[in-house]
Design a protein around this motif. Structure first.
Motif, PDB file in Angstrom:
ATOM      1  N   HIS A   1      -9.177 -13.799   4.944  1.00  0.00           N
ATOM      2  CA  HIS A   1      -9.878 -14.093   6.205  1.00  0.00           C
ATOM      3  C   HIS A   1      -9.889 -12.944   7.204  1.00  0.00           C
ATOM      4  CE1 HIS A   1      -6.039 -16.206   5.574  1.00  0.00           C
ATOM      5  NE2 HIS A   1      -5.668 -15.533   6.635  1.00  0.00           N
ATOM      6  N   ASP A   2      -8.886 -12.065   7.169  1.00  0.00           N
ATOM      7  CA  ASP A   2      -8.873 -10.973   8.140  1.00  0.00           C
ATOM      8  C   ASP A   2      -9.414  -9.656   7.567  1.00  0.00           C
ATOM      9  OD1 ASP A   2      -7.835 -12.507  10.248  1.00  0.00           O
ATOM     10  OD2 ASP A   2      -5.809 -12.320   9.443  1.00  0.00           O
ATOM     11  N   TYR A   3      -9.954  -9.722   6.369  1.00  0.00           N
ATOM     12  CA  TYR A   3     -10.513  -8.520   5.742  1.00  0.00           C
ATOM     13  C   TYR A   3     -12.037  -8.613   5.768  1.00  0.00           C
ATOM     14  CZ  TYR A   3      -5.794  -7.891   3.784  1.00  0.00           C
ATOM     15  OH  TYR A   3      -4.446  -7.715   3.619  1.00  0.00           O
ATOM     16  N   THR A   4     -12.671  -7.475   5.545  1.00  0.00           N
ATOM     17  CA  THR A   4     -14.137  -7.513   5.488  1.00  0.00           C
ATOM     18  C   THR A   4     -14.612  -7.769   4.065  1.00  0.00           C
ATOM     19  OG1 THR A   4     -14.066  -5.106   5.301  1.00  0.00           O
ATOM     20  CG2 THR A   4     -14.496  -6.014   7.482  1.00  0.00           C
TER      21      THR A   4
ATOM     22  N   THR B   1      -8.781  11.717  -1.526  1.00  0.00           N
ATOM     23  CA  THR B   1     -10.105  12.104  -2.027  1.00  0.00           C
ATOM     24  C   THR B   1     -11.003  12.540  -0.875  1.00  0.00           C
ATOM     25  OG1 THR B   1     -10.703   9.767  -1.935  1.00  0.00           O
ATOM     26  CG2 THR B   1     -10.032  10.645  -4.071  1.00  0.00           C
TER      27      THR B   1
ATOM     28  N   LYS C   1     -10.912  -6.965  14.518  1.00  0.00           N
ATOM     29  CA  LYS C   1      -9.586  -7.338  14.046  1.00  0.00           C
ATOM     30  C   LYS C   1      -9.032  -6.321  13.059  1.00  0.00           C
ATOM     31  CE  LYS C   1     -10.194 -11.609  12.550  1.00  0.00           C
ATOM     32  NZ  LYS C   1      -9.887 -12.927  11.953  1.00  0.00           N
ATOM     33  N   ASN C   2      -7.740  -6.155  13.058  1.00  0.00           N
ATOM     34  CA  ASN C   2      -7.042  -5.450  11.993  1.00  0.00           C
ATOM     35  C   ASN C   2      -6.906  -6.377  10.789  1.00  0.00           C
ATOM     36  OD1 ASN C   2      -6.578  -2.886  12.901  1.00  0.00           O
ATOM     37  ND2 ASN C   2      -4.429  -3.205  13.437  1.00  0.00           N
ATOM     38  N   GLU C   3      -6.433  -5.861   9.696  1.00  0.00           N
ATOM     39  CA  GLU C   3      -6.308  -6.688   8.490  1.00  0.00           C
ATOM     40  C   GLU C   3      -5.118  -7.636   8.552  1.00  0.00           C
ATOM     41  OE1 GLU C   3      -6.608  -3.902   5.261  1.00  0.00           O
ATOM     42  OE2 GLU C   3      -8.790  -3.796   5.482  1.00  0.00           O
TER      43      GLU C   3
ATOM     44  N   GLN D   1     -16.227   2.117   5.472  1.00  0.00           N
ATOM     45  CA  GLN D   1     -16.519   1.142   4.419  1.00  0.00           C
ATOM     46  C   GLN D   1     -17.059  -0.149   5.046  1.00  0.00           C
ATOM     47  OE1 GLN D   1     -13.195   0.366   1.703  1.00  0.00           O
ATOM     48  NE2 GLN D   1     -14.588   0.368  -0.038  1.00  0.00           N
TER      49      GLN D   1
ATOM     50  N   SER E   1       0.815  -1.213   0.000  1.00  0.00           N
ATOM     51  CA  SER E   1       0.000   0.000   0.000  1.00  0.00           C
ATOM     52  C   SER E   1       0.850   1.266   0.000  1.00  0.00           C
ATOM     53  CB  SER E   1      -0.989  -0.012   1.163  1.00  0.00           C
ATOM     54  OG  SER E   1      -0.309  -0.245   2.356  1.00  0.00           O
TER      55      SER E   1
ATOM     56  N   TYR F   1      -2.502   1.572  -5.266  1.00  0.00           N
ATOM     57  CA  TYR F   1      -3.885   1.853  -4.921  1.00  0.00           C
ATOM     58  C   TYR F   1      -4.636   0.545  -5.101  1.00  0.00           C
ATOM     59  CZ  TYR F   1      -7.066   5.872  -4.356  1.00  0.00           C
ATOM     60  OH  TYR F   1      -7.913   6.834  -3.862  1.00  0.00           O
TER      61      TYR F   1
ATOM     62  N   LYS G   1     -19.367  -0.112  -4.825  1.00  0.00           N
ATOM     63  CA  LYS G   1     -18.791  -1.240  -4.098  1.00  0.00           C
ATOM     64  C   LYS G   1     -17.627  -1.824  -4.914  1.00  0.00           C
ATOM     65  CE  LYS G   1     -22.142  -1.500  -1.014  1.00  0.00           C
ATOM     66  NZ  LYS G   1     -21.822  -1.121   0.346  1.00  0.00           N
ATOM     67  N   PRO G   2     -16.659  -2.449  -4.244  1.00  0.00           N
ATOM     68  CA  PRO G   2     -15.558  -3.054  -5.007  1.00  0.00           C
ATOM     69  C   PRO G   2     -16.071  -4.003  -6.097  1.00  0.00           C
ATOM     70  CG  PRO G   2     -15.093  -3.177  -2.645  1.00  0.00           C
ATOM     71  CD  PRO G   2     -16.463  -2.590  -2.791  1.00  0.00           C
TER      72      PRO G   2
ATOM     73  N   LYS H   1     -20.484   6.718   5.170  1.00  0.00           N
ATOM     74  CA  LYS H   1     -19.414   7.632   4.761  1.00  0.00           C
ATOM     75  C   LYS H   1     -18.557   7.953   5.988  1.00  0.00           C
ATOM     76  CE  LYS H   1     -21.169   8.606   0.629  1.00  0.00           C
ATOM     77  NZ  LYS H   1     -20.454   8.070  -0.501  1.00  0.00           N
TER      78      LYS H   1
ATOM     79  N   ASN I   1       1.494   6.736   4.396  1.00  0.00           N
ATOM     80  CA  ASN I   1       2.097   5.442   4.093  1.00  0.00           C
ATOM     81  C   ASN I   1       3.229   5.640   3.097  1.00  0.00           C
ATOM     82  OD1 ASN I   1       2.336   2.719   4.352  1.00  0.00           O
ATOM     83  ND2 ASN I   1       0.725   2.228   2.911  1.00  0.00           N
TER      84      ASN I   1
ATOM     85  N   SER J   1     -13.062   1.999  -5.402  1.00  0.00           N
ATOM     86  CA  SER J   1     -14.528   1.957  -5.327  1.00  0.00           C
ATOM     87  C   SER J   1     -15.043   3.039  -4.377  1.00  0.00           C
ATOM     88  CB  SER J   1     -15.018   0.569  -4.893  1.00  0.00           C
ATOM     89  OG  SER J   1     -14.699   0.332  -3.542  1.00  0.00           O
ATOM     90  N   GLN J   2     -14.320   3.297  -3.282  1.00  0.00           N
ATOM     91  CA  GLN J   2     -14.738   4.351  -2.364  1.00  0.00           C
ATOM     92  C   GLN J   2     -14.669   5.707  -3.081  1.00  0.00           C
ATOM     93  OE1 GLN J   2     -12.622   4.395   1.446  1.00  0.00           O
ATOM     94  NE2 GLN J   2     -14.510   4.856   2.540  1.00  0.00           N
ATOM     95  N   GLU J   3     -13.605   5.883  -3.840  1.00  0.00           N
ATOM     96  CA  GLU J   3     -13.426   7.118  -4.620  1.00  0.00           C
ATOM     97  C   GLU J   3     -14.536   7.271  -5.661  1.00  0.00           C
ATOM     98  OE1 GLU J   3      -9.345   7.606  -6.142  1.00  0.00           O
ATOM     99  OE2 GLU J   3     -10.211   7.959  -8.114  1.00  0.00           O
TER     100      GLU J   3
ATOM    101  N   ASP K   1     -17.469   5.938  -5.415  1.00  0.00           N
ATOM    102  CA  ASP K   1     -18.751   5.841  -4.742  1.00  0.00           C
ATOM    103  C   ASP K   1     -19.558   4.614  -5.167  1.00  0.00           C
ATOM    104  OD1 ASP K   1     -20.377   6.732  -2.815  1.00  0.00           O
ATOM    105  OD2 ASP K   1     -21.250   8.399  -3.946  1.00  0.00           O
TER     106      ASP K   1
ATOM    107  N   ARG L   1     -10.518  -1.495  -3.463  1.00  0.00           N
ATOM    108  CA  ARG L   1     -11.422  -0.973  -2.428  1.00  0.00           C
ATOM    109  C   ARG L   1     -11.372   0.540  -2.365  1.00  0.00           C
ATOM    110  NH1 ARG L   1     -10.104  -3.703   3.009  1.00  0.00           N
ATOM    111  NH2 ARG L   1      -7.961  -3.379   2.307  1.00  0.00           N
ATOM    112  N   LYS L   2     -10.160   1.094  -2.419  1.00  0.00           N
ATOM    113  CA  LYS L   2     -10.035   2.549  -2.402  1.00  0.00           C
ATOM    114  C   LYS L   2     -10.647   3.158  -3.646  1.00  0.00           C
ATOM    115  CE  LYS L   2      -6.045   3.502   0.523  1.00  0.00           C
ATOM    116  NZ  LYS L   2      -4.601   3.708   0.539  1.00  0.00           N
TER     117      LYS L   2
END
Lengths: 628, 628
Positions: free
Chosen positions: A181-184, B184, B90-92, B146, A135, A139, A151-152, B151, B128, A145-147, A149, A142-143
């Motif tokens: 597994h540790d991500y949403t 952004t 949890k963190n990622e 997210q 990171s 980029y 979903k990924p 938002k 970062n 998609s947020q930019e 507006d 996920r970022k």
């Protein structure tokens, strides 16, 4: 559909060389009437490239070669990982927008993802732990998609290839996208819910660590069964580094059928081109050529990975000759074996450098080792030179000072170590147009039990990610399984580990290092490698509870045996903790590059600050309550 | 409303010490009837903590002290930065969820953000790049939003404090939240759109680099005018490091009134407690005590920052005595001045170590420097020891080898350098219970123009982030402005820079280093420090276009003057590029810790891999087209 897996060796930040490797495999695949060839993540630019990503000219070179690869795609479809650049957007560091991406070249063009309008597919999850730095430079979906507006998943679609009048829908994922597994967000799972795929690919550039391959197989096997879609897991081989820490990439590309069938489609630590027929009806992937599967024996993996990484490092750095300070001890013996296996024993020079503190036992063992390995051997004493240094120091008379020099035992020990490393080995190896190795192990490196510019010097530390117990295990493995003879002399294996730098470290009287490896290897490991990093407060509590040995993993009863009183336990604990956080950390900053094979190697994977070490409030209170 | 700014010195990963500092300032503030005291970002745990964040016991210790700080808040409101932990998430990386957060303790309790239900406010933007590592350890407000399908702004609300029956609405931001131009999401701007605030705070832990303070003032001034809300910018002081790279924190806390009024509320590189009356009607902040503002003179900032960072490092590492190999050259002279200023000249030992290649000019200059500074001085020759090494090497006879040793000029140069650093200085400083310094500058370090375990050895490189031109500038500044006398001898400033390691490096004949500093300082800087990192292809193109000098910033006409033909230009360019990417990178791995003062110091801020250096396709084609 005929598919080839181009598990090639990738070199960091060297597009020219990587392009040549890609081209060779593409031509072989065309010759074999392959429809699709799949290459690993970041196969063109390399992966662990430091901040080379900040050079615009490097990015332009990547784009130039994307175009060159695309030219090769008239008779074959080529899927490859590289950097996707959007010159119209910015990264969060203000530099140009870069993605870790999959490209698909087909009929002389790059396929476009219609959802993003970009000629590549973007990695969703960027690892930002251990040695990973994704990171910092890239980029992610996920970022984006947020930019935008959304979903990924809204920015994703399968790649569609037309082969023999049949449409194939291919799901694209890159490395960490599978380890969700540790991500949403769970890319493969979510992509499968929305779209029907004939198969998924996971393009990886996955650094080897012991035991990771088994974990990987379990993981992708389970994903593939869950989503009921086969997965081609394609990893690279080679060696890449992040400065201090050097990683091997083991390949081991694998096909997961979704019916619990697993096919090895890439060798272990070896370039390979697997070619096979994929049948989307029965989900079979039938190989045309034989690809050898690795046996998964831990100590053997250690041997193969170390030899591979050393070999590729020496090749890349153009090194043909290595000098080793052979003390007769186990660490330098194992180093000598490793380098001999890679360079041939005639290019590995063993030099014994005794002072009056070295026993005939170890001197003879060094001689024997060289004879067994058939390495050049010499011996040169350091008595005169260290005495000269002592005399010279004593003669220094400072103007404007009355300070008296104190050449303590410790100072004199370090003078000996530096005389060997910083004086003789440095000059000798350069005179031989070679280099000399650093034979430090992980136990020593943890607590800084070594001399800067002395035994901690060298061009590379091949065994610095091995605990002392691993050094013994691998040494015995070489004797028993590889050579099937006592190449490493039995004296070397049996003698008490000792620096032999003063009369108290007399191995003939069984006096050696202050580190009790059977216990401290495990204690140190709990501080360095455990997932939840242990601290003195955890260790003291566990000692009091009687759960320390099982917590750190050493032999049951050992800690109470070594430290019958809490007072003796605390003295030992504090001594080593202060060394680990204090002098150890300070020395690691100046340590040579380290070959990483565990989940936590020193260097970039073990980020630390140097400072005054101290104990926590909780530890101090606990200690106070014990009245020791 | 009476506000205090607790610009305290923060120590890495040391809650006990930081809590003590916090407590002292809180007590002073209570004594002064202050309503709200504001501390910087991560004031309790420290900021550049490496992977200490992975220790559960460290996190528990942080929580323990949050509770302790809260206990102090019965008579005052306390705002402070620390790690916010959510044990349920949890963190990622799979570890417990951590946020970089602002806490507000009031009436013995922590205020809660009702939108997140957490007793802290979360940082939105995590840097970062450069030396920053925030997203390795912390989750941010954007990711959380997210995850919660909303938002970022939906998870924000101002903190409300009741003071003297009046409600104050305070906007909360942390460091990077203000530096949002490349993101952004713009926290302060968006928060201001939705909510009315009496003022914003920006809690920072912002490492110093030259010129950053001015940039910072411009930035926050403009944000405050835009949103028409005053901002209290609160930064810490102290020294923190990321292993190899050491940063100073300059404080310089500042109040921005939103009416273009700027009030200095924290000194430059000094702990301070500013106390003042805030009037939300006229937006005035009237200080009760005097806080000195810094003058913003570049070379003076260099002097102040280096002296501060060295002083705090030595204190933290408990070092009271430094030995310096004084060659008579400018680098060791500047080092000697810096350490003398910090430790007192009686604790800085200068040692001259001549061989037959050292001129009387430089030997005398070293003697004079010590006299001028009033430092202890001695001289010790290395002729015997280096001859002994040569003889000993020549006597080594390897069994099973017919290789002949080649003790080349270069090898013999390195033997001399290591005899000084790795043999004498190491042993001498240890015998004096001190350390010795590494006097390398940034120009040398870029291209590895130094000897490992020789002049590149030392406990700290105080001037390794200064180009040679900066070394001269700062040296002259000490003579002209600080001492107002020729402390650094004029010979040292005028003599041609030279290693004096062979007869061709004769300073009396004006023969010195192969680096032409007036040109190469700028060339190297374009590779290392330029925002868009320059490469040989950029430099060659610019040379051909006649734009090189302006691109790199050296004197106009210089490159054509030094390199009249493209051939001579290319030879020089390739030589140094190969050294920068090759041997230079390799040596930097083993270099001592570096004090960072520029936007790109070697180490963690300049991530690199070591490998075979090469040139890009574009460079090779361009060169080929020139037929050179």
């Amino acid at each position: 559909m005929k598919i080839a897996i181009g598990q090639i060796r990738v070199v960091s930040a060297n597009c020219i060389e990587n392009y040549e490797s890609i081209k060779i495999e593409v031509e072989k695949a065309i010759h074999n009437a392959v429809n699709l060839i799949i290459f690993p993540e970041m196969v063109l630019p390399g992966y662990l490239n430091g901040d080379t990503w900040e050079q615009t000219s490097f990015l332009k070179e990547c784009e130039y070669f994307h175009f060159e690869i695309t030219k090769l795609s008239h008779k074959i479809n080529i899927m490859f990982g590289s950097v996707g650049i959007d010159w119209n957007k910015k990264n969060e560091d203000g530099r140009v927008r870069k993605y870790n991406a999959v490209f698909i070249a087909s009929k002389g063009k790059l396929l476009e993802n219609s959802k993003t309008g970009l000629p590549f597919w973007i990695k969703s999850l960027l690892p930002n732990y251990r040695e990973f730095d994704d990171s910092r430079h890239f980029y992610d979906l996920r970022k984006l998609s947020q930019e935008m507006d959304c979903k990924p998943i809204d920015l994703y679609e399968p790649a569609i290839l037309n082969i023999d009048h049949k449409e194939f829908h291919i799901g694209l994922s890159i490395c960490e996208d599978g380890w969700s597994h540790d991500y949403t967000f769970h890319p493969i799972e979510e992509f499968s819910k929305r779209y029907k795929h004939d198969f998924f690919v996971n393009l990886s550039s996955s650094p080897f660590t012991l035991g990771k391959k088994e974990k990987r197989e379990k993981l992708f096997s389970s994903i593939s069964s869950n989503v009921k879609v086969p997965i081609f897991y394609v990893n690279c081989v080679g060696v890449q580094n992040v400065g201090k820490t050097i990683y091997g990439f083991d390949g081991s590309s694998t096909y997961y059928s979704s019916n619990n069938e697993i096919v090895c489609i890439g060798e272990f630590f070896k370039s390979s081109l697997a070619i096979g027929q994929f049948n989307s009806n029965n989900k079979k992937f039938i190989l045309e050529n034989k690809i050898n599967k690795n046996e998964n024996i831990l100590v053997k993996d250690m041997q193969i990975s170390l030899e591979y990484i050393i070999e590729k490092c020496l090749q890349e750095w153009n090194i043909n000759r290595v000098v080793i300070g052979a003390s007769g001890g186990i660490d330098s013996a194992l180093s000598a074996v490793l380098f001999s296996r890679v360079l041939g024993s005639e290019n590995v020079y063993l030099l014994n450098m005794p002072s009056k503190f070295n026993s005939s036992l170890t001197k003879n063992a060094a001689f024997k080792l060289a004879e067994n390995l058939n390495c050049p051997f010499a011996s040169v004493g350091i008595t005169n030179s260290i005495e000269h240094t002592k005399t010279q120091l004593n003669e220094i008379a400072f103007l404007r000072s009355t300070s008296v020099l104190d050449i303590s035992t410790l100072v004199f020990e370090n003078i000996q170590a530096r005389d060997r490393g910083g004086r003789i080995l440095s000059a000798l190896s350069a005179s031989l147009k070679g280099v000399f190795s650093c034979n430090a192990n992980k136990s020593e490196l943890t607590v800084g039990y070594s001399t800067l510019y002395g035994d901690q010097a060298g061009f590379l530390s091949p065994i610095a990610d091995l605990w002392k117990k691993d050094v013994y295990e691998l040494s015995k493995f070489y004797n028993n399984e590889i050579y099937k003879s006592e190449i490493i002399p039995i004296e070397t294996i049996q003698v008490v580990p000792s620096a032999e730098l003063n009369e108290n470290q007399n191995v003939l009287e069984n006096k050696g290092d202050p580190i009790q490896y059977t216990y401290h290897d495990y204690l140190f490991r709990s501080w360095v490698e455990h997932w939840d990093r242990k601290t003195p407060e955890d260790c003291l509590k566990a000692y009091l509870d009687g759960t320390l040995d099982s917590m750190i993993g050493c032999e049951e009863g050992l800690s109470k045996n070594l430290f019958p009183t809490v007072q003796s336990f605390i003295i030992d604990l504090e001594r080593w903790w202060l060394n680990y956080k204090g002098m150890g950390a300070f020395k690691r900053v100046q340590a040579p590059p380290i070959i990483a094979i565990t989940r936590r190697a020193f260097g970039f994977d073990h980020r630390e600050h140097i400072g005054r070490s101290h104990f926590s409030e909780c530890y101090m209170s606990l200690k106070k309550s014990l009245e020791v």
